[in-house]
Scaffold this active site. Structure first.
Site, PDB file in Angstrom:
ATOM      1  N   ASN A 131       0.888  -1.160   0.000  1.00 34.97           N
ATOM      2  CA  ASN A 131       0.000   0.000   0.000  1.00 34.97           C
ATOM      3  C   ASN A 131       0.930   1.215   0.000  1.00 34.97           C
ATOM      4  OD1 ASN A 131      -1.759   2.052   0.596  1.00 34.97           O
ATOM      5  ND2 ASN A 131      -2.734   1.000   2.317  1.00 34.97           N
ATOM      6  N   ARG A 160      -2.541  -1.910  -3.463  1.00 29.24           N
ATOM      7  CA  ARG A 160      -3.692  -1.021  -3.374  1.00 29.24           C
ATOM      8  C   ARG A 160      -3.549   0.011  -4.482  1.00 29.24           C
ATOM      9  NH1 ARG A 160      -4.564   3.751   0.987  1.00 29.24           N
ATOM     10  NH2 ARG A 160      -6.669   4.328   0.382  1.00 29.24           N
ATOM     11  N   HIS A 168     -11.630   4.175  -0.174  1.00 27.47           N
ATOM     12  CA  HIS A 168     -11.423   3.333   1.014  1.00 27.47           C
ATOM     13  C   HIS A 168     -12.160   1.993   0.895  1.00 27.47           C
ATOM     14  CE1 HIS A 168     -10.403   7.144   3.511  1.00 27.47           C
ATOM     15  NE2 HIS A 168      -9.290   6.490   3.211  1.00 27.47           N
ATOM     16  N   ARG A 213      -6.855  17.409   4.197  1.00 31.06           N
ATOM     17  CA  ARG A 213      -7.817  17.695   3.110  1.00 31.06           C
ATOM     18  C   ARG A 213      -9.079  18.360   3.663  1.00 31.06           C
ATOM     19  NH1 ARG A 213      -7.846  11.692   0.658  1.00 31.06           N
ATOM     20  NH2 ARG A 213      -6.117  11.256   2.059  1.00 31.06           N
ATOM     21  N   GLU A 239      -6.485  -3.601   5.334  1.00 27.80           N
ATOM     22  CA  GLU A 239      -6.525  -3.509   3.868  1.00 27.80           C
ATOM     23  C   GLU A 239      -5.530  -4.468   3.235  1.00 27.80           C
ATOM     24  OE1 GLU A 239      -6.037   0.590   4.834  1.00 27.80           O
ATOM     25  OE2 GLU A 239      -7.361   1.211   3.205  1.00 27.80           O
TER      26      GLU A 239
END
Ligand code: AMP
Length: 399
Positions: free
Chosen positions: A9, A93, A181, A241, A379
């Protein structure tokens, strides 16, 4: 056990990784995992074996270590650590799969070209995801690699949730809400089916609250809406963000302040959110530790906006049965969870303060109408499972 899969990732300043041995049936058994952080400044790595012991720890003194060089080191270490278990696949990912990719795919040149074209939609992530794929291809050209998309889980969300209120023809050019996500949400859905199958069938909001933050409305473990949209900028306030922002602000910045595209991108992606509002840090732990009133304001805004978005998602779900917290803040921060749940008490959430304080798997009271859970996301495991399935490794078929 003779085979192994590595999950990567790869972000702008960090690379998360996990190593899995495959048993006879092709089930991934976690062997080690860790993170390289500080890429571009002073990279350091910590990898832990499955028993929690440190398997590799190193710091590089200067900035000379590029992503590629670090991946090289990581790959060599992984091969060594896995010993007799041959690495048969690398899963990645990849943040954006656009309109086309609804499931993981084996990587080839044509795919790389298609994914390259999506970089402007996820400038913070996609270029780094792809750079890692290229670096591995250089190191081990014959090793199969699999792209696992963060958008895929949301690919079939209802059209009403995917559509943007722009002229119709623009939708055909890709202007739609994608959601992100997805690997995290897919892992949560899978886990929920195992630990609480009844709740998994119901209406659940999962709050992935990390440096990037979003929420997903799930019904029967399928995504029906997401707070992230066309890019990973929409929705919740994040580390750096903005999250949702009146689009008029962007027009104003261009027209009145003469800002360019790259300047606006930097502002919205890297200088806003917790960092921008606090003026201190994008890291929630540092904000909690600060006495500065601006830190408190940033924390309050984060929780307020999270609760507000959760309430909006409930409309799409026509109610709520469960709320799941995950990722760095979601898994570890009782204060933020309590602040969000307190604003949602009217929905029938009653938190158990003691369970919340210890990050227990269930943090709502027994008589809470809505079940609130904390589920650590994984993940990397999802990437390994997808890589195994995509390459038919479970059947022992060589890729
Ligand atoms: P992630 O992107 O999932 O790694 O999450 C990063 C965010 O999680 C940062 O804002 C961290 O400050 C936050 N975080 C990690 N551990 C904790 C903790 N124990 N308490 C509060 N926030 C935490």
């Amino acid at each position: 056990m003779t085979r192994a899969v590595v999950s990567l990732n790869s972000g702008s300043s960090s690379i998360k990784f996990a190593l899995f041995r495959l048993d006879e049936a092709g089930t991934p058994i976690h062997a080690a995992g860790g993170k390289i952080e500080g890429i571009g400044t002073a990279p350091r790595i910590v990898a832990r074996a499955d028993d929690g012991s440190i398997a590799w720890e190193q710091q590089w003194p200067d900035t000379g270590m590029t992503h590629e060089a670090l991946l090289h080191e990581l790959f060599d270490w992984a091969v060594g650590h896995l010993g007799d278990n041959k690495v048969v696949a690398i899963g990645h990912r990849v943040v954006h799969g656009g309109m086309t990719f609804a499931k993981p795919v084996r990587i080839d040149d044509a795919l790389m070209e298609a994914l390259e074209a999506l970089c402007p939609l996820a400038p913070l992530h996609q270029p780094h995801n792809l750079a890692a794929i290229r670096a591995i291809a250089k190191l081990a050209p014959h090793l199969p690699q699999v792209a696992c998309f963060d958008t895929a889980f949301h690919h079939d969300m209802p059209i009403v949730a995917a559509r943007m209120a722009l002229p119709r023809a623009m939708a055909e050019r890709g202007y739609r809400r994608y959601g992100f996500h997805g690997l995290s949400y897919e892992y949560i859905a899978r886990h929920l089916r195992m630990v609480d199958p009844n709740l998994a069938k119901g209406r659940v909001i999962t709050a992935h609250l990390g440096n990037g933050a979003s929420m997903c409305a799930m019904h029967d473990c399928r995504s029906i809406d997401s707070t992230m949209g066309f890019t990973a900028l929409d929705g919740l306030m994040m580390g750096t963000r903005t999250g949702s922002l009146d689009p008029g602000v962007v027009v104003h910045l261009v027209e009145q302040e003469g800002m360019t595209g790259p300047e606006i991108e930097k502002l919205l992606y890297r200088q806003s959110g917790l960092l921008g509002v606090s003026g201190i840090s994008s890291d929630m732990r540092e904000l909690h530790a600060s006495d500065d009133p601006h830190a408190k304001e940033a924390i309050e805004l984060f929780a307020w906006r999270a609760a507000r978005h959760a309430a909006a998602l409930m409309t799409g779900l026509r109610g709520l049965d469960g709320l799941v917290f995950t990722a760095g803040i979601g898994e570890n921060d009782p204060i933020i969870r309590a602040m969000i749940c307190e604003r949602l008490e009217w929905t029938g959430i009653t938190l158990d303060p003691e369970a919340n304080a210890r990050n227990a798997p269930v943090i709502s009271t027994a008589d809470s109408r809505i079940t609130v859970r904390v589920i650590p996301t994984d993940e990397e495991q999802m990437i390994a499972l997808h890589s195994i399935a995509t390459l038919n490794l479970a059947q022992g078929v060589p890729a």
